[in-house]
Write a protein that holds these residues in place. Structure first.
Motif, PDB file in Angstrom:
ATOM      1  N   GLY A 155       7.653   5.937  12.588  1.00  0.00           N
ATOM      2  CA  GLY A 155       8.299   7.003  11.829  1.00  0.00           C
ATOM      3  C   GLY A 155       7.737   7.144  10.427  1.00  0.00           C
ATOM      4  N   LYS A 156       8.568   7.677   9.544  1.00  0.00           N
ATOM      5  CA  LYS A 156       8.190   7.870   8.139  1.00  0.00           C
ATOM      6  C   LYS A 156       9.036   6.945   7.275  1.00  0.00           C
ATOM      7  CE  LYS A 156       6.969  12.765   8.719  1.00  0.00           C
ATOM      8  NZ  LYS A 156       7.255  14.148   8.285  1.00  0.00           N
ATOM      9  N   ASN A 157       8.384   6.077   6.501  1.00  0.00           N
ATOM     10  CA  ASN A 157       9.131   5.149   5.657  1.00  0.00           C
ATOM     11  C   ASN A 157       8.223   4.592   4.562  1.00  0.00           C
ATOM     12  OD1 ASN A 157       7.906   2.513   6.703  1.00  0.00           O
ATOM     13  ND2 ASN A 157       8.696   3.406   8.603  1.00  0.00           N
ATOM     14  N   PHE A 158       8.820   3.819   3.671  1.00  0.00           N
ATOM     15  CA  PHE A 158       8.124   3.321   2.482  1.00  0.00           C
ATOM     16  C   PHE A 158       6.946   2.419   2.839  1.00  0.00           C
ATOM     17  CE2 PHE A 158       7.609   0.404  -1.128  1.00  0.00           C
ATOM     18  CZ  PHE A 158       7.542   1.298  -2.182  1.00  0.00           C
ATOM     19  N   LEU A 159       7.129   1.526   3.806  1.00  0.00           N
ATOM     20  CA  LEU A 159       6.056   0.604   4.189  1.00  0.00           C
ATOM     21  C   LEU A 159       4.820   1.376   4.646  1.00  0.00           C
ATOM     22  CD1 LEU A 159       4.820  -2.153   5.051  1.00  0.00           C
ATOM     23  CD2 LEU A 159       6.007  -1.859   7.236  1.00  0.00           C
ATOM     24  N   LEU A 160       4.996   2.293   5.564  1.00  0.00           N
ATOM     25  CA  LEU A 160       3.865   3.040   6.100  1.00  0.00           C
ATOM     26  C   LEU A 160       3.239   3.940   5.038  1.00  0.00           C
ATOM     27  CD1 LEU A 160       5.181   3.968   9.669  1.00  0.00           C
ATOM     28  CD2 LEU A 160       3.855   1.969   8.937  1.00  0.00           C
ATOM     29  N   THR A 161       4.077   4.478   4.155  1.00  0.00           N
ATOM     30  CA  THR A 161       3.548   5.303   3.063  1.00  0.00           C
ATOM     31  C   THR A 161       2.678   4.477   2.127  1.00  0.00           C
ATOM     32  OG1 THR A 161       5.426   6.829   3.122  1.00  0.00           O
ATOM     33  CG2 THR A 161       4.157   6.751   1.090  1.00  0.00           C
ATOM     34  N   MET A 162       3.129   3.270   1.773  1.00  0.00           N
ATOM     35  CA  MET A 162       2.340   2.405   0.892  1.00  0.00           C
ATOM     36  C   MET A 162       1.019   2.007   1.547  1.00  0.00           C
ATOM     37  SD  MET A 162       3.778   1.978  -2.065  1.00  0.00           S
ATOM     38  CE  MET A 162       4.266   3.704  -1.949  1.00  0.00           C
ATOM     39  N   GLN A 163       1.051   1.682   2.825  1.00  0.00           N
ATOM     40  CA  GLN A 163      -0.187   1.298   3.509  1.00  0.00           C
ATOM     41  C   GLN A 163      -1.171   2.467   3.561  1.00  0.00           C
ATOM     42  OE1 GLN A 163       1.278  -0.348   7.249  1.00  0.00           O
ATOM     43  NE2 GLN A 163       1.106  -2.414   6.425  1.00  0.00           N
ATOM     44  N   ARG A 164      -0.645   3.670   3.749  1.00  0.00           N
ATOM     45  CA  ARG A 164      -1.518   4.849   3.772  1.00  0.00           C
ATOM     46  C   ARG A 164      -2.105   5.116   2.388  1.00  0.00           C
ATOM     47  NH1 ARG A 164      -0.340   9.827   2.234  1.00  0.00           N
ATOM     48  NH2 ARG A 164       1.921   9.514   2.355  1.00  0.00           N
ATOM     49  N   LEU A 165      -1.250   5.065   1.358  1.00  0.00           N
ATOM     50  CA  LEU A 165      -1.727   5.356   0.004  1.00  0.00           C
ATOM     51  C   LEU A 165      -2.746   4.323  -0.473  1.00  0.00           C
ATOM     52  CD1 LEU A 165       1.560   6.480  -1.804  1.00  0.00           C
ATOM     53  CD2 LEU A 165      -0.313   7.913  -0.939  1.00  0.00           C
ATOM     54  N   ALA A 166      -2.620   3.090   0.015  1.00  0.00           N
ATOM     55  CA  ALA A 166      -3.561   2.044  -0.390  1.00  0.00           C
ATOM     56  C   ALA A 166      -4.985   2.352   0.057  1.00  0.00           C
ATOM     57  CB  ALA A 166      -3.120   0.693   0.162  1.00  0.00           C
ATOM     58  N   LYS A 167      -5.098   3.157   1.103  1.00  0.00           N
ATOM     59  CA  LYS A 167      -6.424   3.555   1.586  1.00  0.00           C
ATOM     60  C   LYS A 167      -6.964   4.773   0.842  1.00  0.00           C
ATOM     61  CE  LYS A 167      -5.120   2.276   6.327  1.00  0.00           C
ATOM     62  NZ  LYS A 167      -4.938   2.789   7.700  1.00  0.00           N
ATOM     63  N   GLU A 168      -6.035   5.509   0.185  1.00  0.00           N
ATOM     64  CA  GLU A 168      -6.410   6.791  -0.416  1.00  0.00           C
ATOM     65  C   GLU A 168      -6.525   6.763  -1.939  1.00  0.00           C
ATOM     66  OE1 GLU A 168      -3.877   9.266   3.009  1.00  0.00           O
ATOM     67  OE2 GLU A 168      -3.321   9.406   0.885  1.00  0.00           O
ATOM     68  N   ARG A 169      -5.795   5.866  -2.599  1.00  0.00           N
ATOM     69  CA  ARG A 169      -5.713   5.899  -4.055  1.00  0.00           C
ATOM     70  C   ARG A 169      -6.084   4.556  -4.676  1.00  0.00           C
ATOM     71  NH1 ARG A 169       0.193   8.824  -5.031  1.00  0.00           N
ATOM     72  NH2 ARG A 169      -0.161  10.662  -3.691  1.00  0.00           N
ATOM     73  N   GLU A 170      -6.644   4.632  -5.882  1.00  0.00           N
ATOM     74  CA  GLU A 170      -6.932   3.413  -6.626  1.00  0.00           C
ATOM     75  C   GLU A 170      -5.707   2.935  -7.394  1.00  0.00           C
ATOM     76  OE1 GLU A 170     -10.276   3.978  -9.144  1.00  0.00           O
ATOM     77  OE2 GLU A 170     -11.713   4.087  -7.484  1.00  0.00           O
ATOM     78  N   GLU A 171      -4.774   3.856  -7.656  1.00  0.00           N
ATOM     79  CA  GLU A 171      -3.584   3.514  -8.437  1.00  0.00           C
ATOM     80  C   GLU A 171      -2.340   4.089  -7.762  1.00  0.00           C
ATOM     81  OE1 GLU A 171      -3.598   3.887 -12.867  1.00  0.00           O
ATOM     82  OE2 GLU A 171      -2.046   5.392 -12.483  1.00  0.00           O
ATOM     83  N   ILE A 172      -1.305   3.269  -7.656  1.00  0.00           N
ATOM     84  CA  ILE A 172      -0.012   3.721  -7.129  1.00  0.00           C
ATOM     85  C   ILE A 172       1.062   3.357  -8.139  1.00  0.00           C
ATOM     86  CG2 ILE A 172       1.673   3.558  -5.252  1.00  0.00           C
ATOM     87  CD1 ILE A 172      -0.546   2.706  -3.386  1.00  0.00           C
ATOM     88  N   ARG A 173       1.889   4.313  -8.486  1.00  0.00           N
ATOM     89  CA  ARG A 173       2.987   4.110  -9.433  1.00  0.00           C
ATOM     90  C   ARG A 173       4.297   4.099  -8.647  1.00  0.00           C
ATOM     91  NH1 ARG A 173       1.594   5.919 -14.649  1.00  0.00           N
ATOM     92  NH2 ARG A 173       3.523   7.108 -14.924  1.00  0.00           N
ATOM     93  N   VAL A 174       5.091   3.034  -8.835  1.00  0.00           N
ATOM     94  CA  VAL A 174       6.303   2.850  -8.034  1.00  0.00           C
ATOM     95  C   VAL A 174       7.489   2.520  -8.939  1.00  0.00           C
ATOM     96  CG1 VAL A 174       7.344   1.639  -6.087  1.00  0.00           C
ATOM     97  CG2 VAL A 174       4.875   1.965  -6.142  1.00  0.00           C
TER      98      VAL A 174
END
Length: 296
Positions: A155-174
């Motif tokens: 589904g859609k959730n925080f864990l999967l979103t973080m794993q996806r963003l880790a492949k796309e971005r150098e910086e994540i703000r949480v």
């Protein structure tokens, strides 16, 4: 026991479809068969299936979108559970429903108990509270489980979103100033199945003595930033996610004010599980230990 299950495309419903097989005959219904925004389809489906138990994890869960779609949110989260409860009572069946920590305003600094007064601060929380109240007012045999920060591998959730963003971005703000307990969808489903198994010898007596409202979430506490930090601290990701694929270089903690959203979130929404432990002899595991299991 014949169990009617809704919401199988959602995180908790997907897990329930598997775990409930150990306690009964599961009949899963989708939106094409039972549209929760259309009360007539709810009544018709329940009357056709004649279940012994209705398990309803289905919900309108788009918290920010609910602010602009309040009518749809209240139809699915507030009205539909009441309709299910009425049909269940007519059949002499029981009902299990899921609610949220967002029924609270987040002004406490100790875990919320089932006796604390709800005061939701967004449309989603208000509609989920309306659903709780609708079920209770019908007088059907029921269990309502409030849970929090649900995530998993589906589904859609925080864990999967973080794993996806880790492949796309150098910086994540949480956000680092909202406190809660990340809760695995499978843990919710397995706990539900264990509780149903306790009811099987005599469901009527069980619900008469143990029915009502319970808090069901992982133990421990963290922020969304803490949750993200724990995810990225692990070396184990899904099979196609290797360290070499990670683009992420910086994880930055920010305040809620720095990340404005359409819906207001409670700053503190930990749930107290003492009632669950006392009545069902079930102790909720720590969120960090559960995360290790999920990532493994």
């Amino acid at each position: 026991m014949k169990i009617l299950l809704t919401g199988t495309t959602g995180q908790v419903g997907w897990e329930l479809q598997r775990t409930l097989m150990t306690v009964g005959e599961v009949i899963a219904v989708g939106r094409n068969q039972m549209d929760l925004a259309q009360p007539d389809t709810i009544c018709q489906t329940i009357r056709e299936i004649k279940p012994d138990l209705i398990v309803n994890p289905a919900a309108y869960t788009a918290v920010d979108q609910a602010e602009s779609q309040p009518d749809l949110a209240i139809a699915i989260n507030g009205v539909a559970p009441g309709v299910m409860a009425e049909e269940a009572k007519r059949l002499g069946a029981a009902m299990i429903h899921y609610s949220t920590d967002y029924v609270f305003d987040g002004t406490k600094n100790t875990p919320y108990t089932e006796n604390d007064q709800p005061n939701p601060q967004n449309v989603y929380g208000k509609t989920k509270l309306a659903g709780e109240e609708a079920i209770a007012s019908v007088g059907v045999d029921h269990l309502i489980f409030r849970t929090s920060w649900v995530y998993g591998l589906y589904g859609k959730n925080f864990l999967l979103t973080m794993q996806r963003l880790a492949k796309e971005r150098e910086e994540i703000r949480v956000v680092d100033d909202q406190i809660g307990a990340p809760t695995w969808s499978r843990m919710i489903a397995e706990t539900t199945s264990q509780i149903i198994s306790q009811a099987l010898p005599n469901p009527s007596d069980f619900f008469a003595h143990q029915g009502g409202l319970y808090h069901l979430s992982a133990s421990g506490k963290t922020s969304w930033y803490g949750f993200a930090k724990a995810i990225f601290a692990k070396d184990i990701f899904e099979p196609d996610f290797q360290q070499s694929q990670r683009k992420l270089q910086r994880l930055i903690a920010i305040t809620s004010q720095e990340y404005p959203t359409a819906a207001s979130r409670p700053a503190y929404s930990l749930l107290d599980h003492q009632k669950l432990a006392h009545n069902f002899k079930l102790v909720m595991p720590n969120w960090e230990r559960i995360l290790e299991l999920v990532l493994a």
